[in-house]
Motif scaffolding. Structure first.
Motif, mmCIF file in Angstrom:
data_model
loop_
_atom_site.group_PDB
_atom_site.id
_atom_site.type_symbol
_atom_site.label_atom_id
_atom_site.label_comp_id
_atom_site.label_asym_id
_atom_site.label_seq_id
_atom_site.Cartn_x
_atom_site.Cartn_y
_atom_site.Cartn_z
ATOM 1 N N SER A 54 0.858 -1.199 0.000
ATOM 2 C CA SER A 54 0.000 0.000 0.000
ATOM 3 C C SER A 54 0.889 1.243 0.000
ATOM 4 O O SER A 54 2.077 1.179 0.334
ATOM 5 N N GLU A 55 0.293 2.374 -0.334
ATOM 6 C CA GLU A 55 1.058 3.628 -0.322
ATOM 7 C C GLU A 55 1.574 3.924 1.092
ATOM 8 O O GLU A 55 2.663 4.480 1.258
ATOM 9 N N ASP A 56 0.807 3.509 2.131
ATOM 10 C CA ASP A 56 1.280 3.703 3.514
ATOM 11 C C ASP A 56 2.532 2.882 3.784
ATOM 12 O O ASP A 56 3.486 3.358 4.407
ATOM 13 N N ARG B 31 -1.037 -4.168 9.396
ATOM 14 C CA ARG B 31 -2.326 -3.613 8.942
ATOM 15 C C ARG B 31 -2.541 -3.927 7.462
ATOM 16 O O ARG B 31 -3.633 -4.274 7.032
ATOM 17 N N ASP B 32 -1.447 -3.824 6.707
ATOM 18 C CA ASP B 32 -1.517 -4.073 5.263
ATOM 19 C C ASP B 32 -1.918 -5.521 4.982
ATOM 20 O O ASP B 32 -2.754 -5.785 4.113
ATOM 21 N N ILE C 100 -5.893 -9.696 3.522
ATOM 22 C CA ILE C 100 -6.633 -10.914 3.874
ATOM 23 C C ILE C 100 -8.140 -10.640 3.793
ATOM 24 O O ILE C 100 -8.916 -11.429 3.240
ATOM 25 N N ARG C 101 -8.523 -9.473 4.337
ATOM 26 C CA ARG C 101 -9.948 -9.105 4.330
ATOM 27 C C ARG C 101 -10.446 -8.971 2.889
ATOM 28 O O ARG C 101 -11.523 -9.449 2.540
ATOM 29 N N GLY D 118 0.327 -12.266 0.773
ATOM 30 C CA GLY D 118 0.816 -11.344 -0.252
ATOM 31 C C GLY D 118 2.321 -11.137 -0.231
ATOM 32 O O GLY D 118 2.841 -10.321 -0.970
ATOM 33 N N LEU D 119 3.017 -11.894 0.606
ATOM 34 C CA LEU D 119 4.492 -11.781 0.706
ATOM 35 C C LEU D 119 4.929 -10.320 0.823
ATOM 36 O O LEU D 119 5.934 -9.903 0.250
ATOM 37 N N LEU D 120 4.124 -9.564 1.560
ATOM 38 C CA LEU D 120 4.383 -8.120 1.629
ATOM 39 C C LEU D 120 5.701 -7.799 2.324
ATOM 40 O O LEU D 120 6.246 -6.712 2.193
#
Lengths: 318, 375
Positions: free
Chosen positions: A13-15, A39-40, A45-46, A59-61
């Motif tokens: 996310s941009e955050d 949070r991302d 997941i949601r 998402g392997l973020l």
């Protein structure tokens, strides 16, 4: 009936982008980045849940590239310079094999499965051993087949560990199998590697092929002991696959992770139907053709919604 | 060519903190003022004391344009002071080589960031409508440089293939919705976008630059070989953009597998020079220059911009290393008269101090190579 899942690294996310940039510049702490990351992942997941996905992925973020946590966790590997990720304007740090490979435990925050709701199943994405070996610089093994075997040994340890944290589906990403197909001898090592990787019971396993058509060697790959084969329909004309005996579930890469043009649910469902008709697979999963990380987050989210709606359409039309 | 091994710049320099950070803060720090004074004096920037005065005493919000002019003058003088024969302004006005032109072309929309690697990201635009020329986006900066330059001016411009490859392509794919083979649709849409950018945007830019007196324009096309099967599209894009253009045209392609370029690029008849990166791949045996054999293999007689300085390392190459690289390149090419000397790429990832030292040594290395060949 069709289901849908994600196939790899999801865009941040941009955050999270701002937080990780700030971290690099010394303006944001590791704890603050971790908060945004959590949070991302929860939001992702949601999103998958609300879009109707059954098997959910974090998402392997947290992964800097498809190899990084493994390179950092295993003995015998170090990080090399930046290399282009196939024909994308995206880069990865090349793993360098410097000595005999030995698996080590993955970092706790590597797969953020605890963000999953209790009634959900988790999916993990790992590099396939051929792709890993092909893209690594090998300074140790005398033969590429040896490297593939050693990588498969290490990956099999990861596979065993994933069961303990509730993963039910493991995807092996193998773009190199179709972008730079192995020699006949090396293909034997690949076969042995997948026999080893799928030996542990209790998982559904998938082999995802993308960035090039699989058609030239699909007959060789179809016999690998995985449950699902994923194809990139933006590189593949499925009509040329009609005479392949596709005795697997097909993961149909029917939204383009490399273009922001949004596919409509009707287009996705139509494409999937035509592929199902041509190949008669055992089952159908709708998915992006590759990691969605090549897109900005907002666009990737729209594509997730479209996949979910396409599944509903297919269900309604049988 | 006026002398053997003329030296040229190859794109962007880093931007000084007094340009990037100080205007946001509103005031310059003491270190920023000192930096401006040091380089102003060192490079012989005319009237630099005025800039120092502005930085010392003035509220800087709203002064970005004035500071940009100063940065361009400093960039120009840095390249000239290092001894280069062909110069520009270090691209001090451009946010970077992709975003700057894309924001000045109608038909693109920025959607958000995508990752380049690790925690590095870039803004990626999507082509959402037919691309259209809005204005000659390099004209003002060229006029500024031309008026002040002491060396020969070479204008860098991002080429149509790279602009297309680094963007998403919605409009031209949507236009081909009837093509059912998705791979073919993507490829045809790519060709359409590249050619329209070339004809409708880059060519008018070149025409405007030429009319304003530009004599040399360098196409920056780092994406040229990213998709080997599309090299012919890159070539067609260059040819379409340069139709009717008479000024000297060169093409800078870096960090690429140059073998993919041939034989397609033999059709780039109006491109008189290829500027490639070599130092980055050069080992102790000088093997980084072997790829020059392609020119002989394909009987390609155009000039070569020889990258002799690695822009990704802080270590400064000695003049002797530069000399040896030039001589090695000349030996493989078989014709020293076709060699221009330059860094592998723009030096924007280096500090001005390192960039200046690298360029100085590059010029000295070219002198040594010239002496060596003149006996």
């Amino acid at each position: 009936m069709a289901e849908a899942y994600l196939t790899g690294i999801f865009p941040r996310s941009e955050d999270l982008i701002a937080a990780t940039r700030g971290f690099d510049r010394g303006r944001v702490t590791k704890e603050e980045v971790d908060d945004v990351l959590r949070r991302d992942v929860e939001e992702l997941i949601r999103l998958q849940k609300e879009a109707g996905f059954d098997v959910l992925c974090d998402g392997l973020l947290n992964w800097q590239d498809l190899f990084r946590p493994l390179v950092e966790a295993w003995n015998g590997l170090t990080l090399g310079g930046l290399k282009r990720w196939y024909d994308n304007n995206t880069f990865f740090r090349q793993p360098i094999i410097t000595s005999s490979l030995e698996p080590g435990p993955l970092p706790e925050d590597c797969i953020l499965i605890d963000a999953l709701p209790e009634d959900s199943s988790g999916k993990a994405v790992l590099p396939g051993p051929y792709t890993f070996g092909h893209l690594a610089e090998d300074r140790y093994y005398s033969d590429p087949g040896e490297a593939v075997t050693s990588l498969a040994n290490c990956l099999s340890q990861v596979v065993s560990d994933l069961g303990a944290i509730g993963i039910v589906h493991i995807q092996f990403s193998e773009p190199s199998l179709v972008v730079n197909p192995p020699s006949k001898d090396l293909m034997e090592a690949v076969r042995d590697a997948y026999a080893l990787l799928t030996r542990v019971n209790g998982y559904q396993t998938s082999l995802h092929l993308y960035f090039a058509p699989a058609q030239p060697l699909l007959r060789d790959l179809i016999d690998l002991p995985v449950d699902v084969i994923g194809l990139d329909l933006y590189e593949e004309d499925p009509r040329v696959l009609e005479d392949v005996d596709f005795d697997k579930v097909l993961a149909c890469g029917c939204v383009d992770s490399r273009n922001s043009l949004l596919e409509t649910p009707e287009e996705i469902a139509g494409l999937a139907s035509s592929v199902r008709e041509a190949l008669s697979p055992r089952g159908l999963i709708l998915c992006p053709n590759a990691d969605l990380e090549f897109l900005p987050r907002v666009v990737a989210e729209e594509k997730v919604w479209a996949l979910g709606k396409a599944c509903q359409l297919l269900e309604e039309t049988g | 060519m006026e002398k053997l091994f003329p030296c040229q710049e190859m794109g962007s320099l880093s931007k000084p903190s007094w340009l990037v950070v100080a205007p946001k803060r509103g005031r310059a720090t003491e270190a920023e003022v000192e930096e401006a004074a040091f380089w102003g004096e060192h490079l012989g920037v005319e009237g630099y004391e005025d800039l120092v005065g502005v930085l010392k005493d003035t509220e800087l919000r709203g002064k970005k344009d004035e500071l940009r002019d100063w940065a361009c003058l400093y960039g120009l003088r840095l390249l000239e002071s290092a001894g280069l024969d062909y110069v520009y302004d270090g691209e001090q006005r451009r946010v970077e080589m992709y975003e700057y032109p894309i924001r000045r072309i109608d038909g693109f929309s920025f959607l958000g960031h995508v990752r380049s690697f690790d925690n590095k990201y870039y803004r990626k635009a999507s082509c959402v409508d037919r691309v259209r020329y809005m204005k000659a986006y390099h004209l003002a900066e060229f006029a500024f440089v031309k008026e002040r330059a002491r060396g020969t001016v070479k204008v860098p411009i991002t080429g149509p293939y790279t602009l297309a490859d680094w963007s998403f392509n919605e409009y031209y794919q949507r236009r081909l919705a009837g093509v059912s083979d998705l791979r073919r649709r993507k490829l045809e849409a790519r060709r359409d976008l590249v050619l329209e950018l070339a004809e409708e945007v880059i060519r008018p830019n070149l025409q405007a630059l030429e009319a304003a007196g530009a004599e040399i324009v360098q196409f920056d096309e780092p994406a040229a070989t990213t998709h080997p099967e599309e090299v012919s599209i890159f070539v067609d894009g260059f040819n379409a953009a340069t139709e009717g253009i008479a000024c000297k045209l060169t093409a800078h392609i870096c960090y690429s597998d140059y073998r993919h370029l041939y034989p397609h690029v033999l059709e780039m008849k109006r491109c008189s020079q290829f500027d490639w990166e070599f130092a980055n791949r050069d080992g102790q045996a000088g093997d980084g220059y072997e790829v020059l054999e392609l020119f002989r293999e394909y009987d390609d007689g155009r000039e070569v911009g020889l990258g002799v300085v690695d822009v990704h390392v802080g270590r400064v190459e000695t003049p002797e290393v530069v000399r040896d690289r030039i001589l090695r390149g000349a030996e493989i090419l078989g014709d020293p008269g076709r060699i221009y000397v330059n860094p592998d790429c723009g030096l924007r990832t280096r500090t001005w101090r390192v960039a200046y030292e690298k360029l100085n040594n590059m010029v000295r290395g070219a002198d040594l190579a010239r002496e060596e060949l003149s006996g």
